[in-house]
Write an enzyme that holds these catalytic residues in place. Structure first.
Site, short mmCIF file in Angstrom:
data_model
loop_
_atom_site.label_atom_id
_atom_site.label_comp_id
_atom_site.label_asym_id
_atom_site.label_seq_id
_atom_site.Cartn_x
_atom_site.Cartn_y
_atom_site.Cartn_z
N ASP A 202 119.36 156.09 90.04
CA ASP A 202 118.69 157.09 89.21
C ASP A 202 118.63 156.61 87.77
O ASP A 202 119.60 156.06 87.24
CB ASP A 202 119.49 158.41 89.31
CG ASP A 202 118.85 159.54 88.56
OD1 ASP A 202 117.73 159.93 88.93
OD2 ASP A 202 119.47 160.04 87.61
N GLU A 260 128.29 141.02 98.30
CA GLU A 260 129.53 140.85 99.08
C GLU A 260 129.39 141.44 100.47
O GLU A 260 130.18 141.15 101.36
CB GLU A 260 130.70 141.52 98.37
CG GLU A 260 131.12 140.84 97.07
CD GLU A 260 132.32 141.55 96.45
OE1 GLU A 260 133.07 142.22 97.20
OE2 GLU A 260 132.48 141.47 95.22
#
Length: 541
Positions: A202, A260
């Site tokens: 956002d 990751e």
């Protein structure tokens, strides 16, 4: 790059506004169990992913975009167990889950802010943007809040102002403090560990502010342009309160974390006025920041061949190695069927034309709940409003509640099958007539069109990941080619009210219709014939 890690490129995303999707408790507000219950409907559309607007713990001053705990589900939506069950069911159906992350600001009830405002010397004193007043006691600079008035609120405990780009109850976090960044990334990791497939960030360009708090200069505009502005925020050129270069550093840290985990993705919301595409280019280039971004370029009232061509051209010129996510509607703007339907034109025709265009654009695409039914903006009385933005600027701006009304599932059921109680916003009668059960098995319905168009798109690599080439055509016709490998498609859209016959450019061969849903245009030799608001998609020889 393997196909799985590249799933986001050209994907179709379906946005769910949890409060308005499906209530299972009778309290009038949607919940996570309700979303799980309706995932079959979403899967039937042929989309790849579901974006959930915030469901985190919140006092709901801005409908969940004021987070008081980044790692908890608000009780009105259910529990973490409900979230885990929803993730499991989505993955079983082949859907990925993208969740909203509201990182630029928190609620003023977040424990971080409660501690920060307590004194100027506590461990979190510098976690928010605090500043002393000017000598006359006024705010530190001229920055304005999007939701009206100054972007600064006086705090009687610290005897300082704090920054809020939105509501005063949404204080801005201080991204110049590395501890703040680390805490936010830890919250992101919490959801990654729970199996989410991506994040919608956002107000992604609002994270970092100018550390020296320089005033924004006025935006040069004509007197007529100023008279159109309901919100004084639009009077400023927002050079210093957002889109700072340090933002890129955080986005790189965010991407390192995302990498990751396998097959995760991010899409950023960029609100940057005339600079939006340049910002998208900066935020998505290099493969080390966001995977993709979307802007507000197609979320306004302009719907013409010239405007869409301008947007495509600007993106292709500015964003050389980045990626965009196109959307025509979302939870913050008037529904596009209302914005774009001309007098005398059928809203259903607008809806079908729009999804065909969206499916053919180069980029990923986002569909907002209810647009697959052809829902128009709900007309609400002032007394029904919940949105603080609309309440503040009524009647010049009626806010965002009109696009957030509950999803209609059953035409004859109480509240359209959304709830057994009183819905948090009214369900318009016009929406009940367009309920899912009315359209589900109707061949010429908007819902059927969405399913057919998205199925077609998924099967055509030129539309999913191919290149785009804009072609010259008549004034009201948008003409372009999409290509991938040896496959090449011609896409034509007549935005006008009159039938058009036009010759294809000499460099193109003929194009044979491919059975694109709702496409009534025809090709005779090299002459393209398009009815009013007509579509043609053909394979180029």
């Amino acid at each position: 790059m393997n196909a799985l890690s590249d799933w986001w490129r050209g994907c179709a995303i379906y946005q769910v506004y949890p409060r308005s999707y499906q209530d299972t408790t009778g309290d009038g507000s949607g919940d996570l169990k309700g979303i799980t219950r309706r995932l079959g409907h979403i899967a039937s559309l042929g989309v790849d992913a579901v974006w959930l607007s915030p469901f985190f713990k919140s006092p709901m001053a801005d409908m969940g975009y004021d987070v008081s705990d980044y790692c908890a589900v608000d009780p009105m939506f259910g529990t973490l167990d409900d979230f885990d069950a929803m993730i499991a069911e989505a993955h079983r159906l082949g859907l990925r889950i993208i969740i909203d992350q509201v990182l630029s600001h928190s609620s003023d009830r977040h424990p971080w802010f409660v501690e920060s405002r307590a004194s100027r010397k506590n461990p979190k004193a510098d976690w928010y943007v605090w500043a002393d007043p000017r000598p006359d006691g006024s705010a530190p600079n001229n920055w304005l809040s999007i939701f009206g008035g100054p972007a600064w609120e006086w705090d009687s405990m610290r005897k300082q102002y704090y920054l809020h780009n939105f509501l005063a109850s949404q204080p801005d976090l201080n991204f110049h403090n590395p501890d703040v960044q680390q805490a936010l990334l830890a919250a992101v990791r919490f959801w990654l560990d729970r199996g989410v497939d991506g994040f919608r960030l956002d107000t992604v360009n609002f994270y970092v502010h100018d550390k020296t708090l320089r005033d924004n200069p006025p935006l040069r505009m004509s007197k007529a342009a100023k008279q159109k502005q309901t919100n004084p925020y639009e009077y400023q050129n927002h050079l210093h309160d957002k889109t700072q270069p340090e933002n890129l550093v955080f986005l790189k840290r965010f991407r390192v974390l995302l990498n990751e985990y396998d097959n995760r993705a991010s899409v950023g919301e960029v609100g940057d006025g005339q600079r939006s595409l340049q910002t998208v280019a900066a935020y998505t280039s290099g493969g080390d920041k966001l995977n993709m971004s979307y802007t507000f370029d197609m979320l306004g009232p302009d719907f013409s061949a010239a405007h869409v061509k301008k947007c495509i051209s600007a993106f292709e010129t500015s964003v050389t190695d980045g990626w965009i996510c196109w959307a025509f509607s979302n939870h913050d703007v008037i529904r596009h069927v209302t914005r774009w339907t001309k007098p005398g034109q059928s809203p259903a025709a607008t809806a079908k034309f729009a999804i065909a265009l969206l499916a053919c654009l180069r980029g990923s695409i986002c569909i907002y709940q209810g647009e697959e039914l052809g829902l128009e903006e709900a007309e609400l009385a002032f007394e029904d409003l919940v949105d603080p933005y609309g309440i503040r600027f009524w009647p010049g701006f009626k806010g965002r509640d009109g696009c957030r009304t509950p999803m209609p599932w059953q035409a004859e059921a109480h509240a359209g099958g959304f709830t057994t109680g009183k819905p948090w916003l009214p369900v318009p009668e016009a929406h009940r007539a367009l309920a899912v059960d009315r359209q589900d098995n109707t061949a010429d319905s908007v819902l059927a069109c969405y399913r057919e168009v998205l199925k077609f798109r998924r099967g055509e690599q030129p539309l999913v990941k191919g290149s785009i080439e804009l072609l010259d055509g008549p004034q009201d016709v948008l003409l372009f080619a999409r290509a991938a490998g040896n496959e090449k498609l011609l896409c034509a859209f007549n935005f006008g009210d009159e039938a058009i016959n036009t010759e294809l450019p000499p460099e193109l061969g003929g194009a044979a219709a491919v059975g694109f849903p709702n496409a009534e245009g025809t090709m005779e030799g090299k002459t393209l014939r398009l009815p009013p608001v007509g579509i043609f998609v053909g394979r180029i020889a």
